[in-house]
Every structure is written in structure tokens, then in C-alpha cells.
Design a protein around this motif. Structure first.
Motif, short mmCIF file in Angstrom:
data_model
loop_
_atom_site.label_atom_id
_atom_site.label_comp_id
_atom_site.label_asym_id
_atom_site.label_seq_id
_atom_site.Cartn_x
_atom_site.Cartn_y
_atom_site.Cartn_z
N ILE A 126 -6.65 -7.09 -1.33
CA ILE A 126 -6.69 -5.79 -0.65
C ILE A 126 -5.58 -4.86 -1.14
O ILE A 126 -5.47 -3.75 -0.68
CB ILE A 126 -6.62 -5.94 0.88
N ASN A 127 -4.77 -5.33 -2.03
CA ASN A 127 -3.81 -4.42 -2.67
C ASN A 127 -3.62 -4.89 -4.10
O ASN A 127 -4.06 -6.00 -4.46
CB ASN A 127 -2.47 -4.39 -1.91
N GLN A 128 -3.00 -4.05 -4.90
CA GLN A 128 -2.96 -4.34 -6.32
C GLN A 128 -2.24 -5.65 -6.64
O GLN A 128 -2.71 -6.44 -7.45
CB GLN A 128 -2.31 -3.18 -7.08
N ASP A 129 -1.12 -5.89 -5.98
CA ASP A 129 -0.37 -7.14 -6.24
C ASP A 129 -1.26 -8.34 -5.96
O ASP A 129 -1.29 -9.31 -6.71
CB ASP A 129 0.86 -7.22 -5.34
N GLN A 130 -1.95 -8.25 -4.82
CA GLN A 130 -2.79 -9.39 -4.42
C GLN A 130 -3.97 -9.57 -5.37
O GLN A 130 -4.30 -10.69 -5.74
CB GLN A 130 -3.27 -9.18 -2.99
N LEU A 162 -18.03 0.29 -0.22
CA LEU A 162 -17.20 1.04 -1.16
C LEU A 162 -17.59 0.86 -2.61
O LEU A 162 -18.06 -0.18 -3.03
CB LEU A 162 -15.73 0.61 -1.01
N ASP A 163 -17.34 1.90 -3.35
CA ASP A 163 -17.52 1.86 -4.78
C ASP A 163 -16.16 1.52 -5.37
O ASP A 163 -15.19 2.24 -5.17
CB ASP A 163 -17.98 3.24 -5.25
N HIS A 205 0.82 -1.22 0.00
CA HIS A 205 0.00 0.00 0.00
C HIS A 205 0.85 1.26 0.00
O HIS A 205 0.56 2.21 -0.71
CB HIS A 205 -0.92 0.00 1.22
N ASP A 222 0.34 15.02 -16.79
CA ASP A 222 1.48 14.16 -16.42
C ASP A 222 1.75 13.11 -17.50
O ASP A 222 2.91 12.84 -17.84
CB ASP A 222 1.20 13.44 -15.09
N LEU A 255 -11.65 -7.65 4.75
CA LEU A 255 -11.74 -6.32 4.12
C LEU A 255 -12.54 -6.35 2.82
O LEU A 255 -13.21 -5.37 2.50
CB LEU A 255 -10.33 -5.77 3.87
N ILE A 300 -4.88 16.96 -14.29
CA ILE A 300 -3.49 16.83 -13.79
C ILE A 300 -2.88 15.54 -14.33
O ILE A 300 -1.74 15.52 -14.81
CB ILE A 300 -3.47 16.80 -12.24
N GLY A 359 -14.29 4.19 -7.40
CA GLY A 359 -13.97 5.46 -6.79
C GLY A 359 -14.48 6.60 -7.65
O GLY A 359 -15.13 6.40 -8.67
N THR A 360 -14.22 7.81 -7.20
CA THR A 360 -14.68 8.96 -7.97
C THR A 360 -13.47 9.74 -8.43
O THR A 360 -12.57 10.01 -7.65
CB THR A 360 -15.55 9.86 -7.08
N ASN A 384 3.40 -10.06 0.01
CA ASN A 384 4.28 -10.43 -1.10
C ASN A 384 5.72 -10.21 -0.68
O ASN A 384 6.08 -9.14 -0.22
CB ASN A 384 3.96 -9.59 -2.33
N ALA A 406 -8.52 16.31 -11.16
CA ALA A 406 -7.53 15.22 -11.05
C ALA A 406 -7.24 14.65 -12.44
O ALA A 406 -6.09 14.31 -12.76
CB ALA A 406 -8.04 14.13 -10.12
#
Lengths: 483, 294
Positions: B44-48, B168-169, A224, B185, B160, B181, B172-173, A474, B178
Motif C-alpha cells: 500500500i506504499n512504495q516501500d512496501q 483503481l487503475d 505516504h 523540473d 486495501l 511541469i 493513474g492518469t 517500515n 502535469a
């Protein structure tokens, strides 16, 4: 080889079995030396060249320092320290210096500068070089010590001293990321070890807690906190960004304290006692207390071998402030060859100096509320400093803070906030339960509820083992490997 | 950190007792998972999330998929799996199409239709670390035999993911400021042509991708190539133009079946690269149309 790899588990079992095999008892040190060489060179055998050079150099110089006297003795020790620092300087700081020269002179294409820019950084060099210096300084400082501890540091024969120094520098539980050993503490422990003398209970607790901190807490948090990166931080709301920074503070603690604990536990399995490296640093009520609790082996090394020789606080207030700043900047640069680390060191040095200026009397213990407020302020100061570890580019670090100011009204990302807070809970609870006023109550409770306490400890360790199997993150490198 | 234990407590057998309780606890959790009462978590995270997506495809023996989309985060936005349970999306953020293609080839059977996103993310090449983890024979056998050890059943993931479903959506919004920007980038990051070494690497990856697609075709799949559009400002950058040219040269329309679902429409993105949900859904519908009739 990584502590958190299957190959290491196999390596450990084989080394442990050979080490305690009755027929091989007199070869215990060679077994550890061989194992340490395999551990260190597993992915890059070429790294052994510098490690062996360091061992030979420090053995030779310390042996001659011990067996000479007067000016010659001092010359041996000084030249040894200088060579150690020169080796560290070349491999660690040549690139930084070359980049600076290139920028100032505009000669970035120069062959010599290009060569220096690409000098590789051998893993663990900062740790084993400091241990080499500790050996040389201890040998000369302890010559007149009435306990004759120096005779236990320098063996009567060169071969034996070489073997002992080899173990001191290369012993695999501490080789890559500490704790940084001091000669006076380690050498007297060298000797034959018996299986029945081993405190397996202590080793078990250190190893389980260490792996839990690394694999469950730090590795999960790192998935995270990796969002604190350009340009992603621009899209983080203030609450999300600050939570991630809080998480990074937890992660860096869990990562490094975890590694140190695994190292201490592994050393215990082989009959050696390594110094504690962390003592609940995030409940410190002052910055000076923080540095007595964080990376203790480095801060005491800097105190004993740099701050005190510079005069410490014995040469008046102005000199004390200069010494503090200098030691902290050098301590910062020890972490890496980048100006951000020097600034991080200066930031802490300035904090310590300001704190010292305003602190008149430390004898009166603060109340609970004052303790919590002070610990929170110190934690916030330290956590803000970690931003330079995460974003070593100043521009990015400042930009992150600027976006945290402007992104106040953006939607908070609960999918990032919730896991970070969840994985931070064990570290927070562990720290809080060791605050003075709670620790005292805990001791009283333990005395009257011994059985319940034992059950609670069993439950905690069972849960940590289950988490290791079910909830590991990980696998990633230890943060302090880069130093 | 000080561990509160001294040599005097060494005979308290806490280690042995903890190990026994841990084994019992693991056995209990494993049994509960086998009963199907533990809902699987999406990560719960991108890797997972990525790992679960990829591992689920390899391990799921109950639903042989007829259409599989391989790609990066661009393809991941195309929620083709929500429209038809015969479709599966192997597109993962931070990943490359080649990783998905390798997984498709390693699975027991290939799907009837393979859709491959072709984009500059091909320069990432196959993620060999993930592939090694996924396909390691020991790890694979353990995950197959003991499902509770898979990441989808990690307790924090289950907990989670359940909370997330309630509150949760997923998308996201994204505010328009944003987006502006992010587009600026993206334009900045893509303004120059790739360096010569990057060009050479990209050419190699293109050839590797062509070879993977050839193998998939050989096993009987229909291969469809998909180019997902990006914001006009980003599309006009030198880096994007270069990559686009190379892709078209390597995979000519005369030799490959191409799908350009949003051709002629004004592209709307959240950050210059990724389509907004409405347009991603349109692409998903176009993909589902490729499925053979039930």
C-alpha cells in the motif's frame, strides 16, 4: 539505540533483570546510569562527552547554589543557566548564526564560519539542557519552600548528588525525546525500588499503546506523507495533498505521543513516574487549550521558567501579547535551528494573541456543535502549521499551498488517500471518544457495564498487539529525535 | 496522552488476558493464511511494494524465473511479468539496479537471462538497508516458516489491495500539463554536470555493477544491458549526457550485449523520465523475446 529495535528489547531485559536482582538492589541507580550510558552512546560513544559534561556542570552548580546564600547563590544559579544556554546555543544555533553572518557579509568561505556551519547536533541536547536548567531554577526557587523539597533535590554529599543528578538527566526512558522532567518532581522519587511495587498493568498499557502509535500508525503514515516533498507535491490533487497533510498531523502526534508513552511505561517498570506529555490535543477547543494538551512537559517548562518570569499576563495586555509571542518564537526555535521553526512559533504566538484578544469569557462551556466547530478550526490551524515541519523551506511550503489551490480538478489518488484515512482512524476515534460530552456518557456506561467494558479493553489491547506483529510500518526514526 | 488506568486497577489482569487473546488471534490468522484463503497484497506504499517485490522473488520456490529485470523505477514500468510468468521484474521505484543484482546473486539459483537497466540511477548504489532486512538470517527464517508475518499478508495491505483491484487503475492518469511541469523540473534538476565527488562515486558504482554482472555471468546467466530512453529535453541536459558517456565507456558494445528497444522512435514519457505504458509494453515484448523457447 531506538525503542523500536530488537537490540533495545535485549538491552531492556538485561537491565530489568539486573535492576531487580536482590543482590544488586543497592546498586540500582548505578545500574540505571550504566544502562543509560550504553543506550545513549550505542551508535556514537563520543556523544557521552557532552552528556557527562552537562551532568557534572549541573551537579556542581546546583550543589553550590544550595550551599551558598544571598548574592552568591543567585550568581551560581544565573551562571549555571547561562552556561547551559551557551552550550545549547553553540551546538544547536551556531550553524544558523554562521549561515546568517555568511549571507550578510558574503564571507561564506571563512574558516571560522565553515567550522560553525559543521558543528554536529548531539541527540537529545535540547531535552537534557532544559532539564539542567530546571534543576538550577528549582534549587534556587524552592530554597524557602516550607515542605523542604529542595533537601530532597540536593543530597547532603556531592557524590550522592552527582549520582542523583546523573539519573535525573540521563535516565534512558526520557533521555532522547522527553518528557522533559522537572527536578521537583523527579528527585523525590529517587530511591530503592521493589518489584512488587511496580504497576505492571499501567506499564503494559502505556508500552503497548505507545508502540502501536509509533510502529503501526506513525510508521505506516510516514510512508505516504513522504510524498509531501518537492517536486512531488506539484502532481498531487488538492484532495490528495490535503489528505496527506491531515495524515502528517496524525503521524506527528502518533510518533511523538507514542515515544512519550513508551518512555512513561518503561520508567514505570523501573519504579519512576514520568509526567504525561499529551492529553488528546486534537480535541482542543482553543489554541491555549491545545498548548495545555500538546507536549505538556515543554509547554509547562516554557510557562514556568520563561512566561511567568517575563511577567506572564500580570503586566497588562500589551506586555501579555509580547510575552506570548516571545515565548512561542523561542519555543519554535527550541525545535530546531531554522527560521521555519521560528516562523512556526510566531504563527502559534500570533494565533494565541488573536485568540486572547477576541476571547472575553471562557467560563461558559460551549455546546456540542460549538465544541466540534471550534475543535475543527483549532485542528485546521495546527495542521496547517505542521506544514513548516514537513517543508522547512518557505518557498516550498508556499508553493505546496499554491498547488493545492490550482490542483483542484486533478484526479485524486485513492491509493494514497485510502491508507492515510485508514491509519488515521484509531487516532481520530481515540480523540473523539474523549470529547467532554462523550466521555461523560462513556463513564455512565462503564459504571453499569463493568464486565463489557473490561472485555472491550481486552479486545482493544489484543488488537493493538496483533497489529504490532502483523501490521507494523517500515521502521524509521522518531520525528522529535532531531530536536 | 492520558492512559485511563490507575494503580487501583492494577490487579485486573487485562495485560495477561490481552496477551493470551492476541496469541490466539495470531494463531488463527496464521492458519487462515496457510490455507491459502487470504489473497496476498501488492503493497500500500512504495516501500512496501518494493519490499514485497524483492522478498517474493527470494521466497518463491515454486516458479524458478528464466528472465529477471533489475533496475529502478524506469525498469519498474516495464511490466515484463504480465507477458510471461517465467519473467520477473525486480525494478523498483526509488531503487537502483545494483540492489536487484545483489538479490539475484543471493537467490538459490540464477535465472537464464538477467537484464540490467543502466541509467543514472546507478549513482544510488545498492540499498544496503533493504538488503540487510531482506537477507537477515533470523528475519529470513521467520518469514519462510511463518508466511503470515510477511508484509504481503499484512491485514491492511490485503484489505486495501483487494479494494484497489476493484476500483483503481494502477497507472493513474497523467495530464499533459502535469507532464510538462514534470519535464521542466527534470530538466532543471539535471541541468548541471555532477559535482566532482558525485562523479567519483558514480565511477565506483559503475565498477561495482560490472563486478556484480561478472559474477552473474560466471554462474551461467546471459547478461543483457538495457538503456531506457528519456524525453529528448531531459536527455540533452549536461548531467544526463555525462552519465550516459560514462556508462557507455564502462560497458562498451564490443564487450556486452546491449538492448535498445526504442531506438529511432520518438520517446513518450509521463514525466520526462518514465515511459508511457504503451512504450513500456513495447520494451516488455522485446525482453520476453529474449526468453528461451518453452
Amino acid at each position: 539505540m531506538l525503542f523500536n529495535s530488537w537490540i533495545f528489547v535485549g538491552f531492556l531485559i538485561i537491565t530489568f533483570a539486573l535492576y531487580y536482582l536482590p543482590g544488586l538492589r543497592r546498586f540500582q541507580i548505578p545500574v540505571l546510569l550504566l544502562a543509560s550510558a550504553i543506550f545513549y552512546s550505542y551508535t556514537a560513544p563520543i556523544l557521552l562527552v557532552l552528556l557527562v559534561t552537562s551532568v557534572l556542570l549541573n551537579t556542581w552548580v546546583s550543589f553550590n547554589t544550595h550551599h551558598s546564600s544571598g548574592k552568591a547563590q543567585r550568581n551560581w544559579a544565573v551562571s549555571g543557566v547561562v552556561i547551559n544556554l551557551a552550550i545549547l546555543g553553540f551546538f544547536k544555533y551556531a550553524g544558523l548564526l554562521a549561515a546568517l553572518i555568511g549571507q550578510l557579509s558574503g564571507a561564506t568561505g571563512n574558516d571560522a564560519l565553515q567550522f560553525l556551519l559543521h558543528v554536529p547536533l548531539p541527540i537529545g541536547i535540547s531535552f537534557y539542557t532544559f532539564e539542567g536548567i530546571s534543576l538550577l531554577v528549582d534549587v534556587i526557587k524552592l530554597q524557602k519552600d516550607p515542605t523542604h523539597v529542595v533537601d530532597r533535590i540536593v543530597a547532603p554529599t556531592f557524590t550522592q548528588h552527582l549520582q542523583n543528578t546523573g539519573l535525573f538527566v540521563t535516565f534512558f526512558p526520557h533521555l532522547i525525546a522527553g518528557p522533559i522532567l522537572k527536578a521537583r518532581h523527579f528527585y523525590p522519587q529517587i530511591g530503592s525500588k521493589l518489584l512488587r511495587q511496580i504497576n505492571f498493568e499501567y506499564a503494559f498499557r502505556c508500552i503497548v499503546t505507545g508502540y502501536f502509535l509509533k510502529m503501526v500508525i506513525a510508521d505506516n503514515l510516514s510512508s505516504h506523507t513522504s510524498w509531501i516533498a518537492f517536486p512531488v507535491y506539484k502532481t498531487l490533487s488538492t484532495v490528495t495533498g490535503m489528505t496527506l497533510l491531515f495524515g502528517y498531523s496524525m503521524q506527528i502526534f502518533a510518533d511523538f505521543a507514542g515515544y512519550s508513552l513508551i518512555g512513561i511505561g518503561l520508567a514505570t517498570l523501573f519504579g519512576y513516574d514520568l509526567p504525561q506529555n499529551f492529553n488528546f490535543p486534537y480535541i482542543s477547543r482553543s489554541l491555549s487549550e491545545f498548548w495545555r494538551r500538546w507536549h505538556i512537559s515543554l509547554s509547562t517548562w516554557l510557562r514556568d521558567y520563561l512566561y511567568f518570569p517575563l511577567g506572564g499576563n500580570k503586566k497588562g495586555p500589551r506586555r501579555t501579547y509580547i510575552n506570548l509571542a516571545l515565548v512561542m518564537v523561542l519555543g519554535g526555535l527550541w525545535h530546531g535551528a531554522a527560521w521555519s521553526y521560528a516562523v512556526w512559533g510566531a504563527y502559534h504566538g500570533l494565533g494565541l494573541a488573536v485568540e486572547r484578544f477576541f476571547t472575553r469569557d471562557e467560563s461558559a462551556a460551549p455546546g456540542i456543535l460549538a465544541s466540534v466547530v471550534r475543535a475543527s478550526l483549532v485542528f485546521a490551524f495546527v495542521t496547517l502549521g505542521w506544514l513548516l515541519f514537513k517543508l522547512p523551506d518557505f518557498h516550498e511550503a508556499l508553493e505546496f499551498l499554491s498547488f493545492m489551490k490550482t490542483n483542484l480538478h486533478m484526479k485524486n489518488d485513492l491509493s494514497m488517500i485510502a491508507p492515510v484515512l485508514l491509519f488515521s482512524i484509531p487516532v481520530v476515534v481515540y480523540h473523539l471518544t474523549n470529547m467532554d460530552w462523550l466521555r461523560e456518557r462513556r463513564q455512565v456506561w462503564i459504571q453499569s457495564n463493568n464486565r463489557s467494558y473490561r472485555n472491550l479493553v481486552v479486545a482493544i489491547y489484543s488488537l493493538m498487539i496483533m497489529s504490532l506483529v502483523l501490521n507494523y510500518g517500515n521502521s524509521s526514526l522518531f520525528i522529535y529525535f532531531q530536536f | 496522552m492520558a492512559i485511563p488506568v490507575s494503580s487501583s486497577t492494577s490487579n485486573s489482569k487485562i495485560a495477561a488476558t490481552s496477551l493470551v487473546w492476541a496469541v490466539l488471534g495470531l494463531g488463527l490468522y496464521g492458519s487462515v493464511v496457510l490455507t491459502g484463503r487470504v489473497p496476498y497484497g501488492t503493497g500500500i506504499n512504495q516501500d512496501q511494494k518494493n519490499y514485497i517485490t524483492q522478498q517474493h522473488y527470494l521466497m518463491d520456490k515454486t516458479s524458478p524465473f528464466d528472465l529477471v529485470l533489475a533496475g529502478s523505477s524506469m525498469a519498474a514500468k516495464v511490466k515484463v511479468q504480465y507477458l510471461d510468468n517465467r519473467a520477473y521484474n525486480l525494478g523498483v521505484p526509488g531503487g537502483s539496479p545494483q540492489t536487484g543484482l545483489q538479490i539475484i546473486l543471493k537467490a538459490q539459483r540464477v535465472p537464464k537471462v538477467v537484464v540490467c537497466e543502466l541509467s543514472p540511477t546507478l549513482h544510488l548504489g545498492p540499498d544496503n538497508v533493504v538488503l540487510a532486512r531482506l537477507l537477515d538470517p533470523t528475519g529470513y527464517a521467520v518469514s519462510e516458516r511463518f508466511p503470515f508475518l510477511r508484509q504481503e499478508f499484512q491485514p491492511t495491505n490485503v484489505l486495501l489491495s483487494k479494494l484497489k483491484k476493484k476500483s483503481l487503475d494502477d497507472e493513474g492518469t497523467v495530464t499533459s500539463s502535469a507532464t510538462k511541469i514534470a519535464i521542466a523540473d527534470a530538466v532543471q534538476m539535471n541541468k548541471d554536470e555532477p559535482k566532482p565527488e558525485d562523479k567519483a562515486k558514480f565511477a565506483t558504482h559503475l565498477r561495482e555493477t560490472r563486478e556484480l554482472l561478472r559474477q552473474i555471468k560466471e554462474r551461467g546467466s546471459r547478461v543483457v544491458l538495457l538503456e531506457l530512453p528519456v524525453a529528448a529535453e531531459v536527455d540533452a541536459t549536461r548531467r544526463m549526457r555525462y552519465y550516459h558517456g560514462e556508462i557507455v565507456r564502462e560497458f562498451p558494445v564490443s564487450d556486452y550485449e546491449w538492448l535498445l528497444p526504442l531506438a529511432g522512435e520518438e520517446v513518450q514519457t509521463t514525466d520526462g523520465i518514465h515511459l508511457v505504458p504503451a512504450q513500456a509494453a513495447k520494451v516488455a515484448r522485446a525482453l520476453v523475446a529474449l526468453l528461451p523457447a518453452k
